[in-house]
Structure formats: C-alpha cells, structure tokens
Design a protein around this motif. Structure first.
Motif, PDB file in Angstrom:
ATOM      1  N   VAL A  55       0.861  -1.187   0.000  1.00 35.54           N
ATOM      2  CA  VAL A  55       0.000   0.000   0.000  1.00 35.54           C
ATOM      3  C   VAL A  55       0.897   1.237   0.000  1.00 35.54           C
ATOM      4  O   VAL A  55       1.828   1.350   0.819  1.00 35.54           O
ATOM      5  N   ALA A  56       0.633   2.179  -0.915  1.00 35.78           N
ATOM      6  CA  ALA A  56       1.387   3.441  -1.001  1.00 35.78           C
ATOM      7  C   ALA A  56       0.407   4.577  -1.218  1.00 35.78           C
ATOM      8  O   ALA A  56      -0.538   4.447  -2.009  1.00 35.78           O
ATOM      9  N   ILE A  57       0.640   5.688  -0.503  1.00 35.61           N
ATOM     10  CA  ILE A  57      -0.217   6.873  -0.614  1.00 35.61           C
ATOM     11  C   ILE A  57       0.640   8.018  -1.125  1.00 35.61           C
ATOM     12  O   ILE A  57       1.699   8.318  -0.557  1.00 35.61           O
ATOM     13  N   PHE A  58       0.174   8.659  -2.213  1.00 35.25           N
ATOM     14  CA  PHE A  58       0.887   9.761  -2.854  1.00 35.25           C
ATOM     15  C   PHE A  58       0.138  11.066  -2.603  1.00 35.25           C
ATOM     16  O   PHE A  58      -1.105  11.086  -2.586  1.00 35.25           O
ATOM     17  N   ASP A  59       0.904  12.177  -2.431  1.00 37.70           N
ATOM     18  CA  ASP A  59       0.246  13.486  -2.354  1.00 37.70           C
ATOM     19  C   ASP A  59       0.148  14.083  -3.751  1.00 37.70           C
ATOM     20  O   ASP A  59       0.532  13.453  -4.746  1.00 37.70           O
ATOM     21  N   ALA A  60      -0.364  15.306  -3.818  1.00 36.11           N
ATOM     22  CA  ALA A  60      -0.596  15.936  -5.117  1.00 36.11           C
ATOM     23  C   ALA A  60       0.706  16.235  -5.854  1.00 36.11           C
ATOM     24  O   ALA A  60       0.689  16.477  -7.070  1.00 36.11           O
ATOM     25  N   ASN A  61       1.850  16.229  -5.134  1.00 34.67           N
ATOM     26  CA  ASN A  61       3.148  16.491  -5.753  1.00 34.67           C
ATOM     27  C   ASN A  61       3.877  15.214  -6.150  1.00 34.67           C
ATOM     28  O   ASN A  61       5.081  15.246  -6.427  1.00 34.67           O
ATOM     29  N   GLU A  62       3.154  14.092  -6.126  1.00 32.11           N
ATOM     30  CA  GLU A  62       3.688  12.787  -6.506  1.00 32.11           C
ATOM     31  C   GLU A  62       4.617  12.188  -5.458  1.00 32.11           C
ATOM     32  O   GLU A  62       5.278  11.180  -5.700  1.00 32.11           O
ATOM     33  N   ASP A  63       4.749  12.855  -4.291  1.00 31.36           N
ATOM     34  CA  ASP A  63       5.609  12.321  -3.239  1.00 31.36           C
ATOM     35  C   ASP A  63       4.856  11.287  -2.416  1.00 31.36           C
ATOM     36  O   ASP A  63       3.654  11.437  -2.153  1.00 31.36           O
ATOM     37  N   ILE A  64       5.572  10.248  -1.997  1.00 29.50           N
ATOM     38  CA  ILE A  64       4.970   9.218  -1.148  1.00 29.50           C
ATOM     39  C   ILE A  64       4.928   9.732   0.284  1.00 29.50           C
ATOM     40  O   ILE A  64       5.962  10.082   0.867  1.00 29.50           O
ATOM     41  N   ILE A  65       3.753   9.798   0.859  1.00 28.10           N
ATOM     42  CA  ILE A  65       3.616  10.275   2.228  1.00 28.10           C
ATOM     43  C   ILE A  65       3.424   9.129   3.208  1.00 28.10           C
ATOM     44  O   ILE A  65       3.587   9.321   4.417  1.00 28.10           O
ATOM     45  N   MET A  66       3.087   7.941   2.705  1.00 27.65           N
ATOM     46  CA  MET A  66       2.954   6.785   3.585  1.00 27.65           C
ATOM     47  C   MET A  66       3.009   5.522   2.737  1.00 27.65           C
ATOM     48  O   MET A  66       2.465   5.494   1.633  1.00 27.65           O
ATOM     49  N   GLN A  67       3.661   4.485   3.273  1.00 24.82           N
ATOM     50  CA  GLN A  67       3.741   3.210   2.573  1.00 24.82           C
ATOM     51  C   GLN A  67       4.117   2.124   3.581  1.00 24.82           C
ATOM     52  O   GLN A  67       4.739   2.410   4.606  1.00 24.82           O
ATOM     53  N   ASN A  68       3.730   0.889   3.257  1.00 22.82           N
ATOM     54  CA  ASN A  68       4.162  -0.207   4.117  1.00 22.82           C
ATOM     55  C   ASN A  68       5.419  -0.833   3.539  1.00 22.82           C
ATOM     56  O   ASN A  68       5.912  -0.415   2.483  1.00 22.82           O
ATOM     57  N   SER A  69       5.956  -1.836   4.242  1.00 24.66           N
ATOM     58  CA  SER A  69       7.233  -2.409   3.845  1.00 24.66           C
ATOM     59  C   SER A  69       7.168  -3.060   2.470  1.00 24.66           C
ATOM     60  O   SER A  69       8.128  -2.998   1.698  1.00 24.66           O
ATOM     61  N   LYS A  70       6.030  -3.686   2.122  1.00 25.58           N
ATOM     62  CA  LYS A  70       5.889  -4.325   0.816  1.00 25.58           C
ATOM     63  C   LYS A  70       5.995  -3.300  -0.295  1.00 25.58           C
ATOM     64  O   LYS A  70       6.723  -3.492  -1.276  1.00 25.58           O
ATOM     65  N   ALA A  71       5.287  -2.187  -0.126  1.00 20.89           N
ATOM     66  CA  ALA A  71       5.344  -1.130  -1.137  1.00 20.89           C
ATOM     67  C   ALA A  71       6.725  -0.476  -1.177  1.00 20.89           C
ATOM     68  O   ALA A  71       7.195  -0.045  -2.226  1.00 20.89           O
ATOM     69  N   PHE A  72       7.380  -0.410  -0.018  1.00 20.84           N
ATOM     70  CA  PHE A  72       8.701   0.212   0.033  1.00 20.84           C
ATOM     71  C   PHE A  72       9.693  -0.529  -0.869  1.00 20.84           C
ATOM     72  O   PHE A  72      10.471   0.085  -1.595  1.00 20.84           O
ATOM     73  N   HIS A  73       9.656  -1.847  -0.838  1.00 23.74           N
ATOM     74  CA  HIS A  73      10.577  -2.619  -1.666  1.00 23.74           C
ATOM     75  C   HIS A  73      10.264  -2.458  -3.148  1.00 23.74           C
ATOM     76  O   HIS A  73      11.151  -2.566  -3.993  1.00 23.74           O
ATOM     77  N   LEU A  74       9.005  -2.171  -3.448  1.00 21.64           N
ATOM     78  CA  LEU A  74       8.639  -1.956  -4.844  1.00 21.64           C
ATOM     79  C   LEU A  74       9.000  -0.550  -5.323  1.00 21.64           C
ATOM     80  O   LEU A  74       9.366  -0.356  -6.485  1.00 21.64           O
ATOM     81  N   LEU A  75       8.875   0.438  -4.413  1.00 21.62           N
ATOM     82  CA  LEU A  75       8.992   1.850  -4.814  1.00 21.62           C
ATOM     83  C   LEU A  75      10.183   2.542  -4.174  1.00 21.62           C
ATOM     84  O   LEU A  75      10.198   3.766  -4.050  1.00 21.62           O
ATOM     85  N   LYS A  76      11.173   1.792  -3.746  1.00 22.31           N
ATOM     86  CA  LYS A  76      12.281   2.407  -3.018  1.00 22.31           C
ATOM     87  C   LYS A  76      13.068   3.398  -3.855  1.00 22.31           C
ATOM     88  O   LYS A  76      13.777   4.252  -3.331  1.00 22.31           O
ATOM     89  N   ASP A  77      12.968   3.314  -5.165  1.00 20.30           N
ATOM     90  CA  ASP A  77      13.672   4.268  -6.030  1.00 20.30           C
ATOM     91  C   ASP A  77      12.786   5.429  -6.456  1.00 20.30           C
ATOM     92  O   ASP A  77      13.197   6.259  -7.258  1.00 20.30           O
ATOM     93  N   HIS A  78      11.571   5.506  -5.900  1.00 20.94           N
ATOM     94  CA  HIS A  78      10.642   6.513  -6.393  1.00 20.94           C
ATOM     95  C   HIS A  78      10.878   7.868  -5.733  1.00 20.94           C
ATOM     96  O   HIS A  78      10.970   7.982  -4.526  1.00 20.94           O
TER      97      HIS A  78
END
Length: 677
Positions: A540-563
């Motif tokens: 699970v990943a939550i993005f703000d209006a500026n495309e920044d990740i404001i919250m994520q769990n560990s599963k999403a972190f491994h997927l989006l760690k370069d974001h």
C-alpha cells in the motif's frame, strides 16, 4: 635688565598659557600625552623665567617686541622649536607634524630608529613608508590608514598601542608601544600632532620624564596651579603616608562631594576624612596598587551618587604615582574624568537592546517589563519602579510588575483618585510630582512605599494609553531634564509595543496549544494506520498531489524504493513497470499519475522486472481523496502480488503440455503399425 628679564618671562608664560589653553579648550579625554604636553610647557616657562639678570636690555626689548608681534601659530612653532632640545634628551622616539603631515620635529631617537642614510632628510609623513614597515603584534601588515601617524592626523587620540616596527634599512624589528595626540585651538582647528614611540619596557622612562618635569616645576606654584585647576578633568595631588590632599581642582571636589558631602575645604585633609568608608577602601586599594606596581592604575565606571539630582554619576579614575629626584615615591596624582554621559548612553542602548531581544523572544510581558524596570531605574538614578496596565473598564490600573517587592502586583489603582497618573495617561506626556503635590491617595501610596517623588510615564500603543510606568525616587529632586523625559517616552513606546506583542502572543497561546494537540492526535492516528498497513500482505502506497509518497508499508517500500519526483522516469529506476504484453508503461501512464490527474483508472495486471532479472506479477488497484472543490489531494495504490498464481498457471500449462506429448508418442507408433499391417 632684571626687570626686562622678568617681563620676558611673563610674556613667555603668556605664550605657553595660550598654547595650553588651545589644547585644553577642545575638552578632549585626558591621556599621558596631554599631561606630557602641559608639563613640558610648564618646564619651558620655568626655563625662560631663569634668564640671566645680566641679559642685555636692548636684546630683551627686541625679544619682547618680537613675541608680542608674532601670531599664535608662530608662537606655537617657536614653542615646538624650543622644545627640540628637551625632546632630543628623551630616549623615546618623537615626531611632531602640522595638520598637513609636514614634519616639524623629529628627535634624535626617531632618526636613529629609522636608520636613515646621512644624506636623507624627512619632510613629510608620506615619506615614512619608503623607510619602514609597521605590523600588528600578530605580525599582520598594517595598511597606511592604520599607521599611528595617519590615525593622529585624522584626529584620533590613542595611548599604549602595541605594534612592531622594522626599518627597511635594517633587519632588526622593534616591539614598540605608540601613543598619539592631536592638539587643537579654541575654535577646534588642529594645530599639530605628536606621536611617541617607545619599547614595551619603556613606559617607566616616560613616566620618569614626567616626574622630572613636575619636580622642576615644584617651586613654580602658579604654573602647577594652572596645570591642575585649568585641566579639563578632575585632578588632585595626594602626598604623605596619610594620603593628604595637597591640591584639588573643582572637578575633583565635585567627585569628593558625591562620595561624601564636604563640610569644610578638602585641601590639607586626609582622604579618609573626606570619603565614606566604602569609597575610601576603593581609593586606598588603587593607591597602594599604584605605589607597589609603580605604574598608573585605572578604574573605569566608578559609581557615585549625585545628591542634587538623586541620580548616579560615573567616573574614569587614574592613579599615577610620582617620584622626586631622590627616586622616592612621595606623591600621587589622581585624575577623574566624568564619564556619566557615556555610561548612561551605553546603559540606554542596553535597555533598547534588551527590549528588542524580549520582543524577538516573544516571551511573557512580565519578563519584558521586569527587564525594562531594572535598567530604567538604574540609568536615571531612581530608587524603585512599577508598571500598571489598564483594566477593561479603562478606570482602573492593575499592577503587573514591580522592582522592589511591595505587594503592587495585582493591586488596583482608581485613576479618579490619582489625578497625576490620570493626567499622564490622557495627556500622553510624562508627569513628575513630589509627595506634597499629590492627592490623598497618591500621598498614601508614596508613604507606604517610603518614597518622596514619582515620574509617571504613559505607555502608548496605537495612539491610545494602555498603562503607566511609575518611577519612584526616595528623595525629591528637581524636575527631570527634557533629555530624561524624551528618553523615558522612547522607552515607554518600545515597552508598550513589547507588551502588546506579548499579550497577543498569550492570547494565541491556547490556539497554538490546541493546534499542537491536534497535530499530536494526527501523528498518533498516522502511527496506528502505519502499524495497520504493515500487517497487510498487499503493498500500500499513498501519494500526495506532488507525486511524493507520504505513507507506505514495507511491501510497497521494496517496490517503490527508487521513487521520487526526480527519478520516476523508467531509465532512472532499478525496476520497470510493464504491461502484460511486456511493453514498457510510459511514465505519464503510471497508475498514480492517472489517479492524480483525475483520469479513470481500472484495476489491472502489471509486470515489474527487478534489476532486469526477476519478473513479478501484480494486480494494481487504486483510489483517490478529493477536497470539497473536487480537486484530487491524494492517491492510494494497492499492489496485490499474483506472481505465485501466475507461476502455478505456468507450471500447469507445462505439465499438460508434457502429458500431451507423452500420450501422443505411443499412439503414433500404434497407428503406423496398423497401417503397415
């Protein structure tokens, strides 16, 4: 001839008096050089007064006529020329110049220090850089503007400035101490400058020269009296083991009067008799230190009480021991310069700086007013103070601060029973009154506080009075000067501004605290949500209006760690997002980009290739959070890993293919055999 010689000596004395009065008229701060100049003048007069009685009368008449006809500038030039013999006998290097920098006198020691060739002569200060260099004690080269010769030409007076001097014609470097003074006439025009250079161990020699000159003049009473009584600073001669006052000028008597009221003349009395115990102990310590160290002892900011104004005075004291020809320390000169104006100016600057600091700190107004009270009372020589602020009814004042605890904090004053305070508030002007002029309520207040007078200064904010500063005096004084009134109005204005801001800060404190508590509650909920997200198997990943990740769990972190916004292009990612047909998904078509733009997005399957090796399958779905206007504020993506399912399907297909192949092989053999038979 003797009568003519006496006339000449009188005319010489007038010449020297003119030079001395020119130097003293500028009222410049006392320094060793001014004492040196005055004492040399006295010696010159003493020397001229000893002209032989057999001097030719005609020569005496011509000399007297010449002196009377010369201008003040010529007399000064002649005076300096006559001093050349004295200066050449002094072991310190001395240069005298006119205001243009032309060298009028350069003694033998200075010439020897410069180590100039015999054919070289100095005419202007501007020639000195060709023959020497001057550095600071840290060996930093000084610019020409910092050289003592140019500083004194700019009108600066300095004493005991430590430097290093190296003649360019020599390899030797001198550690020197430099003193300089400009000499002015009555109109403030510079007549000449004097610069004295001596080694660090040489101040005793300079002092010895001064002592010798004073000894030479000891029998010339009128010259010594002129030196003491016309000095721009307080001066007294103290002698004997009992420290008896032999001579004291009016400025020094003023200092004694402030230390302890004088009931009889001070001359001929012991210091112990004319000073209070506290002041005598301070003087005695400095005197003994001066005798023991055999050098000048200075005391800065010496505080006395001005009984006429019920205020404080501040003095710069110098204790200078003197030797006679026998080498014994028999006398001591005390010099006192009134530094009250300088100290008060410094204190008032401190008050302003303290108020500004309190304003910037935005503290409670009780802290601000306490600082103001302490500094104001000290600076104007009052005894106590308090600050009152208007109540909402605008008829009562409530005490919010006091310097001496007297139960005034929280105490109410009815302004109708305190007419002077009321007049100060509504006239918006400071008002001073003594107890005899007060109303019954005002008299009762002063009696309770054991005070005799009050200065009421209104606090004005946005053109309206908000309170009063009450400055109390233990003794009635003359009405404060306009300077003090202006100063108090300025301080009251700054204090009112500080109080306004502090009150506004206090009124907003509760709101700020509520915001803080709400922020803590939100952080707690975010923590709880984060813990809940960590328990999910899906990413699970939550993005703000500026495309920044404001919250994520560990599963999403491994997927989006370069974001992040700078590296969301596929070529910058260590993993790629692909459609099921293995074509690369453009960046603008990423699921969260579609959601943030408000475009429709349907849950679908994607491939993610990590490090160009592993392929994972995800079912990605998403949703958005909008503000009341319908604008998308956040987007949430859910990554459901279906890699295992796709791998199982692939295994099933492979198994069926293998079974089909194995069954097809024997059937083909049987069919061929049947056809053959």
């Amino acid at each position: 001839a003797e009568a003519d010689a006496v006339a000449i000596s009188r005319d010489d004395a007038a010449t020297v008096e003119t030079v001395e009065s020119d130097a003293q008229a500028s009222q410049r701060p006392y320094s060793r050089e001014t004492a040196f100049s005055s004492l040399v003048s006295a010696l010159e007069c003493a020397t001229d007064a000893s002209v032989s009685g057999t001097e030719n009368a005609a020569h005496a008449t011509r000399k007297m006529a010449t002196k009377k006809a010369s201008s003040r500038g010529l007399r000064l030039l002649q005076f300096i020329t006559n001093m050349e013999k004295i200066f050449n006998s002094i072991p310190e290097a001395i240069i005298v110049t006119d205001p243009s920098g032309k060298i009028m006198l350069c003694n033998l020691t200075m010439n020897a220090m410069l180590n100039l060739p015999a054919e070289t002569s100095l005419e202007y200060i501007s020639q000195l850089p060709q023959h020497l260099e001057i550095r600071s004690t840290k060996n930093d080269r000084l610019s020409l503007s910092e050289w003592p010769f140019y500083r004194v030409l700019r009108g600066e007076t300095f004493l005991n400035c430590e430097l290093q001097l190296r003649p360019l014609a020599s390899i030797r470097t001198y550690d020197i101490t430099v003193s300089g003074i400009p000499v002015y006439n009555k109109t403030g025009q510079m007549l000449c400058t004097l610069v004295c250079l001596y080694a660090h161990s040489a101040p005793k020699n300079v002092q010895k020269n001064l002592e010798s000159l004073l000894y030479e003049c000891r029998n010339k009473k009128h010259f010594l009296d002129k030196l003491i009584f016309e000095a721009p600073v307080g001066m007294a001669v103290i002698g004997g083991i009992n420290h008896t006052i032999e001579k004291a000028n009016p400025i020094f008597l003023k200092l004694l009067q402030e230390c302890k009221p004088l009931n009889s003349p001070a001359e001929g009395r012991k210091l112990k008799e004319v000073l209070s115990k506290e002041h005598y102990e301070a003087f005695l310590y400095a005197i003994e230190e001066a005798y023991q160290s055999e050098k000048q002892i200075d005391i800065s900011g010496y505080k006395t009480t001005n009984h006429e104004k019920a205020a404080f005075s501040y003095w710069q004291l110098s204790f200078v021991p003197m030797r006679n020809y026998d080498g014994n320390l028999t006398k001591l000169i005390i010099m006192a310069q009134d530094a009250t104006a300088t100290v008060l100016h410094h204190q008032r600057n401190e008050i302003s700086a303290s108020i500004v600091a309190e304003l910037n700190a935005r503290g409670e107004y009780t802290q601000i007013v306490q600082t103001v009270l302490a500094l104001v009372v000290e600076s104007i020589g009052a005894s106590d103070g308090a600050i009152y602020l208007f109540e909402p009814d605008q008829k009562h004042l409530r005490g919010v601060s006091e310097l001496v605890p007297s139960h005034r904090i929280g105490h109410l004053i009815n302004i109708d029973t305190h007419p002077h305070e009321k007049d100060a508030l509504y006239s918006k002007q400071p008002i001073y009154y003594v107890d005899s002029e007060g109303s019954p309520a005002e008299k009762n207040q002063l009696s309770r506080l054991k005070m005799k007078a009050v200065l009421a200064v209104p606090l004005i904010s946005s053109g309206q009075p908000i309170g009063l500063i009450l400055i109390n005096f233990a003794e009635a004084i003359p009405a404060p000067s306009s300077e003090i009134m202006t100063f108090m109005e300025l301080i009251a204005g700054q204090c009112a501004l500080a109080i306004d801001r502090a009150i506004a800060y206090q009124e907003n404190a509760q709101l700020l605290e509520s915001e803080h508590q709400a922020r803590i509650a939100i952080e707690d909920k975010n923590t709880q949500l984060s813990v809940l997200l960590q328990t999910l198997e899906e990413g699970v990943a939550i993005f703000d209006a500026n495309e920044d990740i404001i919250m994520q769990n560990s599963k999403a972190f491994h997927l989006l760690k370069d974001h992040n916004r700078a590296t969301t292009m596929p070529e910058n990612l260590s993993s790629q997002l692909l459609y099921t047909d293995r074509t690369v998904v453009p960046h603008e078509q990423y699921p969260h980009m579609l959601l943030l733009r408000g475009e429709p997005f349907h849950s679908q399957e994607y491939l993610i290739i990590k490090n160009n090796l592993e392929t994972e399958y995800y079912w990605i779905s998403g949703s958005v959070v909008k503000d009341p206007s319908g604008k998308v504020q956040m987007a949430m993506l859910i990554f459901n890993d279906i890699t295992a399912l796709r791998n199982m399907e692939q295994s099933r297909e492979n198994y069926l293919f293998s079974i089909s192949h194995d069954l097809r092989t024997p059937l083909s053999v049987i069919s061929a055999w049947a056809q053959f038979t």
